[in-house]
Design a protein around this motif. Structure first.
Motif: not given
Ligand SMILES: Cc1cc2nc3c(=O)[nH]c(=O)nc-3n(C[C@H](O)[C@H](O)[C@H](O)COP(=O)(O)OP(=O)(O)OC[C@H]3O[C@@H](n4cnc5c(N)ncnc54)[C@H](O)[C@@H]3O)c2cc1C
Ligand SMILES: Cc1cc2nc3c(=O)[nH]c(=O)nc-3n(C[C@H](O)[C@H](O)[C@H](O)COP(=O)(O)OP(=O)(O)OC[C@H]3O[C@@H](n4cnc5c(N)ncnc54)[C@H](O)[C@@H]3O)c2cc1C
Lengths: 380, 78, 434
Positions: A138-163
């Protein structure tokens, strides 16, 4: 802060994805978590983003879209969370027929499925036991590092005006006339017309605080982590028994193996499932079974050392489908929870379903199968 | 005396010595290079706690040189 | 049956006390010898004059008694990797010469000891920088000198025997630096009065050091290292080994696995909590020696004897007063983890720098050592945070202008496995029906 357009409770992957989608849709967002970022199940899971283990149906449709949205999220916030389309390989040890039939159904539903024979299989995974001679790739199956993902996504939210406020436990949800008004937390009270419940395993508690209810329960899982090793395993490799387990309702312990390497060099071996509430004790027998299954797939792992094992509690709903959508009893309360063993994979897709409905756009699929209504019918 | 090889170099040792002790007795300190930075490492805690001294012993990776005793003909690599 | 884990001063004393009372005992240690850290010696095939020991006769007496004791079973080269309490019994899973065995016991005495506490500084990952314990273990256990020109630094009484042993064995001690001022002994005068023999012990080392013209310099520390030198107080000292230690950290892993209550000692180390009989809150689970608080070999022996069912009298109290006083004489200042350059490696296993840890706080929302670890992998490597755990906590707390909480310290002592086990051996346990 003036009242945010939406409050997201939970800074795990579900909450982070919702916060980003809402922010990108132009809403101001406040994220609250009683712990740190990614301190819940997101910090205790693996980062599999799988399409290979899902039966055709609404969850697979969501998974396929969500998988692509992961890559969109990476382009949006940056390549910081080890996202990789490494591909999954499912093998059958005893009877291949169910595996092949399952693959055919998935192909019909739009999944990229490639049956692989003996030679190809061992080219893909040179250390796989020679006893196994065919599988499905299944070539579509993928992987990420979920803790870093949550942290970097929330960092982007903060940089875009969220808290984002961590260490803030939500104690009560204010409602009036069947609508949410805001939340009370130990770091202050905040009002908002929209509250997103992204508290995973604890989502039922938040629903109860708002005067509604949601039957989300914990399902314990163990993961073994080995000492760092050279690259021995190239894809996610699992036994087809795993697929049967994922869809099972049997409360007894089940084990089946998923083996994969990580960028850090460690090898992760999951995943056992048992439903015994929040009992955090280590069970040596489970470790043994996972180890035995992994080494029977990859005999070369016999000499690799187990370094640690950790457990987490997957949030699950009785019908094993996530709960995504507006509460049917309390207006303005939205849930994105109960994703069980697929919460990482399904997070961005769930966020898009919710955001589209909030801003009045047509979602990419019919969200009805995920609606909390299915558990709230006769309760009103 | 027994002998073993470390990165293809023959080393003589007294029976009962650990790999690290035998290598140190030749004056060599570097036991391995790190995974990410490629930096040289040696023994650090000396009693099996820190895992800084790990080497490959007869093909098995991540073995602590400060704990494992040498045996005749053993093949040790960084 | 009583199972004792650790064959150092505490474990051996416990074994002697228990067997004298007619109990059947199994003593399990990961080393091939009896003696633990303090009584480490050359293998029996090699002639050891024990000149590196201050007083080996006590050890020899214990060894002789125990080796001829029919009630004692000895498991050497055996590491307990996992333990469970099942009903009234303890199940210990042991890697004995690499093969797993299970031992069932009614009573367990944890005498797992301690290891050197270390604090990062620029250059501390170069080969040749090591703990004083490492230099000592190589010398006592193998007769191997770790280097020719050695700098010894840090704090605590332990650096004296290490310097003495190395000097007596032919190394040149090019610097001996004790960070704390000797006038601090004023805080332990009562300890000295109660334990006058300790004064004699100190003079024994000081005299030997004087013979080798080794001077102790106080108030100084190794600021940084290059591959061939140490920088102390701005001066570069050429050397091939730098041994730096800041006291010891108890090994509490098995106690944590068995669910025993852990606590934080006055020096900030995580210890196993015990009552007057050395029993933990888990019925039948005892702990003795360094694992219950750093106190040296004398206190370890007394605690071991009590855990084994013997008498302690006032001796434990006297030794404890001395040990508590020592913690006041040789504190580890928190300044050491402050102001480290960004690029200093903190987690040696995963090569994580101070800068990366601080970034995980500033930009990713880490709020504790646990989240900093999830984001940076600090503490996730082979040693499982045994070396860096406490330093990461201090650095995170410092960066957030907080204090490390006791609960965070205790969480840092919790590990799911006491030792790694190969997946093959682990899986084979199924067929063995453990
Ligand atoms: C062993 C294991 C392996 C797994 N492997 C995978 C995998 O490979 N792929 C995959 O897709 N999924 C996997 N999962 C599942 C996945 O980890 C979860 O589905 C997902 O992390 C759930 O994310 P979440 O954001 O909903 O919940 P969480 O990450 O738990 O976040 C919920 C947050 O809500 C906060 N919270 C709760 N109550 C309150 C309150 N009252 N006030 C404030 N905050 C509150 C919590 O502190 C927490 O941070 C695995 C799970 C386990 C246990
Ligand atoms: C490297 C080092 C060298 C030292 N040298 C000296 C010295 O020269 N002079 C001095 O005064 N003090 C020395 N000390 C201080 C020492 O800690 C105490 O003085 C004394 O040895 C403590 O006795 P103990 O019985 O509590 O522990 P230890 O002597 O440390 O004994 C503990 C034993 O338990 C074993 N063990 C631990 N966990 C397990 C497990 N899971 N399975 C099986 N076995 C296990 C260890 O291998 C060890 O042999 C040294 C400490 C260290 C770390």
């Amino acid at each position: 802060m003036k009242s945010p357009d939406a409050i997201v409770i939970g800074a795990g992957i579900a909450g982070a994805s919702c916060a980003l989608a809402l922010t990108n849709a132009g809403l101001t967002v406040l994220v609250l978590d009683r712990g740190p970022v990614a301190g819940g199940t997101t910090g205790a899971g693996e980062g599999n983003i799988l399409v290979s283990d899902k039966d055709p149906g609404p969850e697979l449709t969501l998974a396929l879209r969500s998988r692509d949205l992961w890559f969109d999220m990476q382009s949006d916030v940056g390549d910081h969370f080890e996202l990789e389309a490494k591909g999954g390989i499912v093998v059958a040890r005893h009877d291949e027929k169910p595996l092949k039939d399952f693959a055919a159904k998935q192909r019909a539903a739009g999944v990229d499925v490639q049956e692989v024979g003996d030679r190809e299989l061992h080219e893909l995974e040179p250390f796989l036991t020679p006893e196994i001679t065919s599988g499905v790739f299944y070539p579509q199956d993928s992987q990420c590092q979920p803790m870093l993902a949550a942290a970097h996504v929330l960092r982007a939210v903060r940089l875009r005006g969220g808290q984002v406020i961590t260490g803030a436990t939500v104690k009560a949800i204010d409602t009036s006339g069947g609508r949410v008004q805001g939340v009370q937390s130990d770091k202050g009270n905040f009002s908002s017309p929209i509250i997103i419940n992204a508290t995973g395993t604890w989502a039922g508690d938040i629903a109860t605080m708002a005067g509604s209810h949601l039957p989300i329960a914990p399902r314990k899982g163990f993961i073994l982590v080995t000492a760092p090793a050279p690259k021995l395993i190239h894809h996610k490799v699992y036994d087809s028994d795993y697929v049967a387990n994922v869809a099972s309702s049997d409360a007894d312990l089940q084990t089946s193996t998923v083996v994969e390497g990580t960028r850090a060099g460690t090898i992760l071996i999951g995943a056992s499932r048992e439903r015994i509430g929040f009992d955090g004790r280590m069970n040596v027998d489970i470790l043994r079974r996972l180890a035995a299954q992994a080494t029977s797939l990859f005999p070369i792992l016999r000499d690799i050392q187990l370094l640690r094992a950790y457990r987490g509690f997957r949030p699950y709903a009785p019908d094993h489908l996530p709960v995504i959508g507006e509460d049917s009893l309390i207006q303005g309360l939205w849930h994105s929870a109960g994703h069980e063993g697929a919460g990482i994979g399904l997070a961005p897709g769930s966020a898009h379903l919710i955001t589209a409905q909030i801003i009045g756009k047509t979602p990419f699929m019919d969200p009805a199968p995920f609606s909390p209504k299915r558990f709230q019918a006769g309760a009103a | 005396m027994i002998s073993f090889t470390f990165n293809n170099q023959k080393i003589e040792a007294i029976e009962g010595m650990t790999i690290a002790a035998a290598i140190f007795s030749t004056g060599e300190k570097v036991l391995r290079q790190t995974r990410f930075g490629g930096d040289d490492r040696s023994i650090f805690c000396g009693i099996g706690i820190c895992w800084d001294c790990v080497v490959t012993v007869d093909g098995v990776i991540n073995q602590r040189a400060c704990l494992i005793q040498v045996s005749d003909g053993m093949v040790v690599t960084s | 049956m009583i199972a004792i884990i650790g064959a150092g001063p505490a474990g051996l004393s416990a074994a002697a006390a228990a067997t004298r009372r007619g109990e059947e005992v199994i003593i399990i240690d990961s080393s091939s010898q009896l003696g633990g850290q303090y009584w480490r010696h050359l293998p029996s095939a090699r002639n050891d004059s024990h000149s590196l020991h201050y007083d080996f006769s006590k050890a020899q007496k214990l060894f002789d008694e125990l080796l001829s004791q029919p009630l004692l079973t000895r498991y050497s080269n055996s590491q307990v990797w996992q333990a469970e309490k099942c009903g009234d019994q303890f199940h210990l899973y042991i890697l004995r010469n690499g093969v797993e065995e299970k031992v069932v016991a009614d009573k367990v005495i944890l005498a797992t000891g301690a290891y050197d506490r270390t604090i990062p500084f620029p250059g501390w990952t170069f080969p040749g920088v090591m703990t004083p314990g490492a230099a000592q273990a190589m010398l006592k256990g193998h007769g191997v000198l770790v280097g020719k020109k050695v700098v010894i630094a840090g704090t605590g009484p332990f650096i004296l025997p290490v310097a003495t042993g190395l000097a007596e064995s032919g190394a040149e001690i090019v610097g001996l630096f004790e960070f704390n001022n000797p006038f601090r002994w004023i805080f332990n005068l009562h300890g000295l009065l109660l334990n006058p023999s300790r004064i004699a012990e100190a003079f024994y080392y000081l005299k030997k050091l004087q013979k080798h013209r080794v001077k102790i310099e106080f108030g100084k520390k190794v600021e940084s290292a290059t591959r061939s030198s140490a920088v102390v107080d701005g001066t570069e000292i050429e050397c091939d080994v730098i041994a730096v230690g800041w006291g010891f950290a108890p090994d509490v892993t098995l106690a944590g696995i068995l669910g025993a209550q852990l606590g934080v000692d006055s020096d900030g180390t995580v210890i196993v909590k015990v009552d007057r009989r050395q029993e933990t809150n888990i019925l039948g689970l005892f702990a003795a020696g360094e694992a219950t608080g750093i106190g040296g070999s004398t206190l370890s022996m007394i605690e071991g004897r009590i855990a084994g069912g013997g008498r302690g009298g006032l001796s434990r109290w006297r030794a404890q007063v001395f040990a508590n006083g020592l913690k006041k004489v040789y504190p580890v200042p928190s300044i050491l983890t402050k102001n480290l350059p960004e690029e200093t490696i903190i987690c040696r296993c995963e090569e994580v720098t101070r800068g990366q840890i601080c970034t995980s706080i500033d930009e990713l929302g880490a709020q504790s050592a646990r989240t900093a670890k999830l984001f940076t992998r600090a503490g996730m490597g082979l040693c499982q945070g045994r070396v860096c755990g406490r330093n990461v906590s201090e650095i995170v707390a410092d960066h957030l202008v907080q204090k490390v909480s006791d609960s965070e310290r205790i969480a840092g002592g919790q590990r799911p496995l006491a030792a790694p086990i190969s997946l093959g051996e682990l899986g084979d346990g199924l067929a063995k029906k453990f």
